[in-house]
Design a protein around this motif. Structure first.
Motif, mmCIF file in Angstrom:
data_model
loop_
_atom_site.group_PDB
_atom_site.id
_atom_site.type_symbol
_atom_site.label_atom_id
_atom_site.label_comp_id
_atom_site.label_asym_id
_atom_site.label_seq_id
_atom_site.Cartn_x
_atom_site.Cartn_y
_atom_site.Cartn_z
ATOM 1 N N GLU A 231 0.823 -1.207 0.000
ATOM 2 C CA GLU A 231 0.000 0.000 0.000
ATOM 3 C C GLU A 231 0.859 1.259 0.000
ATOM 4 N N ALA A 232 1.861 1.292 0.883
ATOM 5 C CA ALA A 232 2.695 2.490 0.998
ATOM 6 C C ALA A 232 3.535 2.711 -0.258
ATOM 7 N N ALA A 233 4.168 1.638 -0.767
ATOM 8 C CA ALA A 233 5.101 1.784 -1.886
ATOM 9 C C ALA A 233 4.393 2.034 -3.210
ATOM 10 N N ILE A 234 3.382 1.238 -3.513
ATOM 11 C CA ILE A 234 2.706 1.364 -4.807
ATOM 12 C C ILE A 234 1.976 2.698 -4.923
ATOM 13 N N GLU A 235 1.321 3.123 -3.856
ATOM 14 C CA GLU A 235 0.609 4.405 -3.901
ATOM 15 C C GLU A 235 1.563 5.575 -4.096
ATOM 16 N N ALA A 236 2.803 5.425 -3.650
ATOM 17 C CA ALA A 236 3.797 6.499 -3.796
ATOM 18 C C ALA A 236 4.487 6.472 -5.154
ATOM 19 N N GLY A 237 4.213 5.423 -5.962
ATOM 20 C CA GLY A 237 4.782 5.392 -7.310
ATOM 21 C C GLY A 237 5.790 4.302 -7.582
ATOM 22 N N GLU B 122 12.267 -6.339 -2.201
ATOM 23 C CA GLU B 122 13.062 -5.441 -3.038
ATOM 24 C C GLU B 122 12.098 -4.552 -3.820
ATOM 25 N N ILE B 123 12.151 -3.252 -3.565
ATOM 26 C CA ILE B 123 11.233 -2.293 -4.187
ATOM 27 C C ILE B 123 11.969 -1.544 -5.290
ATOM 28 N N HIS B 124 11.407 -1.570 -6.505
ATOM 29 C CA HIS B 124 11.994 -0.863 -7.634
ATOM 30 C C HIS B 124 11.168 0.386 -7.942
ATOM 31 N N THR B 125 11.863 1.488 -8.197
ATOM 32 C CA THR B 125 11.208 2.730 -8.599
ATOM 33 C C THR B 125 11.956 3.310 -9.798
ATOM 34 N N GLY C 39 12.633 9.312 -4.335
ATOM 35 C CA GLY C 39 12.494 10.120 -3.129
ATOM 36 C C GLY C 39 11.103 10.033 -2.539
ATOM 37 N N GLU C 40 10.078 10.080 -3.400
ATOM 38 C CA GLU C 40 8.698 10.023 -2.929
ATOM 39 C C GLU C 40 8.387 8.677 -2.269
ATOM 40 N N VAL C 41 8.877 7.591 -2.880
ATOM 41 C CA VAL C 41 8.621 6.262 -2.312
ATOM 42 C C VAL C 41 9.331 6.110 -0.976
ATOM 43 N N LYS C 42 10.593 6.551 -0.900
ATOM 44 C CA LYS C 42 11.334 6.455 0.370
ATOM 45 C C LYS C 42 10.635 7.264 1.467
ATOM 46 N N GLU C 43 10.165 8.451 1.128
ATOM 47 C CA GLU C 43 9.478 9.279 2.117
ATOM 48 C C GLU C 43 8.173 8.629 2.566
ATOM 49 N N ALA C 44 7.475 7.967 1.639
ATOM 50 C CA ALA C 44 6.224 7.284 1.984
ATOM 51 C C ALA C 44 6.482 6.136 2.957
ATOM 52 N N LEU C 45 7.562 5.403 2.749
ATOM 53 C CA LEU C 45 7.915 4.317 3.671
ATOM 54 C C LEU C 45 8.281 4.881 5.045
ATOM 55 N N ASP C 46 9.009 5.996 5.047
ATOM 56 C CA ASP C 46 9.363 6.634 6.330
ATOM 57 C C ASP C 46 8.103 7.042 7.098
#
Length: 249
Positions: free
Chosen positions: A154-160, A172-175, A181-188
């Motif tokens: 939910e957090a990673a996919i919604e952030a892109g 392992e998350i690929h962007t 940056g947006e995905v990392k911030e969403a996980l934080d």
């Protein structure tokens, strides 16, 4: 799991990031400086700088260090002028190795890297010899013990995020580099800790290195290259059995 993420995870488990935090900060500062020099000091208008800042924050770099690096890159503060150089080669077992460096002396750097490759059973190649085997991606590695799969998705996919892959004990998350940056911030924000977070050159295919002697030589080569002061990043396409990796840790 392919070489890029295995190597990141190995370094984390060995405590190398804490032991070498000063060296990691130096590499991150160089990346911020060059990104700011090439694309300007505004991270909103400079995707590379935005990604570099996200990587620095992932290593808990103080805000003042980041701001000084940006100012050195834009020329507001005096700083060393670094040149970006990419080197390509092969390690033991035919493993493709890509080395990204920032240097103020090309001759010194290439001589050092040629020695390191040769000493550990590899060889430095010509430009273009292995780069085509890799593609640039944002790469975030999360331990399965740290997060529920649905919460991570939910957090990673919604952030892109482009993709989430099951790699045994880790996710392992690929962007894209732009959405890293947006995905990392969403996980934080979701309270999800990361084993590693970086802009990486991800191999399109992997080479299995099942012979223990060659596998350990590959890991020794990776560590020697990472330890060189001019080297920013090292990527490889090895696939080493878990039982051999355990011995290396």
């Amino acid at each position: 799991m392919s070489g890029h993420s295995k190597w990141s995870t190995i370094k984390h488990k060995k405590g190398a990031q804490d032991a070498r935090r000063g060296r990691i900060f130096t590499k991150l500062i160089r990346e911020i400086m060059v990104a700011a020099r090439l694309g300007g000091g505004d991270p909103e208008a400079n995707p590379r700088l935005r990604a570099a800042i996200a990587a620095a924050k992932a290593q808990n770099m103080p805000k003042d260090n980041i701001e000084r690096a940006i100012k050195k890159g834009t020329g507001e503060l005096e700083g060393t002028a670094y040149e970006e150089v990419t080197y390509e080669g092969y390690g033991p077992g035919g493993v493709a190795v890509l080395v990204e460096a920032m240097t103020d002396n090309r001759q010194r750097t290439v001589a050092d890297l040629r020695y390191l490759f040769g000493k550990r059973g590899g060889n430095l190649g010509e430009p273009g010899s292995v780069a085509w085997m890799f593609e640039k991606k944002g790469l975030i590695v999360v331990s399965k013990d740290a997060v529920d799969e649905d919460a991570l998705m939910e957090a990673a996919i919604e952030a892109g995020a482009e993709d989430i892959q099951d790699q045994g004990g880790e996710w392992e998350i690929h962007t894209t580099p732009e959405t890293f940056g947006e995905v990392k911030e969403a996980l934080d924000r979701a309270g999800i800790p990361c084993l590693s977070a970086e802009i990486s050159m991800v191999p399109k295919t992997t080479v299995e290195v099942a012979e223990e002697k060659k596998a350990l030589q590959v890991l020794q080569l990776m560590e020697a290259l990472e330890d060189h002061d001019d080297v920013q990043h090292v990527y490889a396409n090895f696939d080493i059995p878990e039982e051999i990796l355990e011995k290396a840790q």
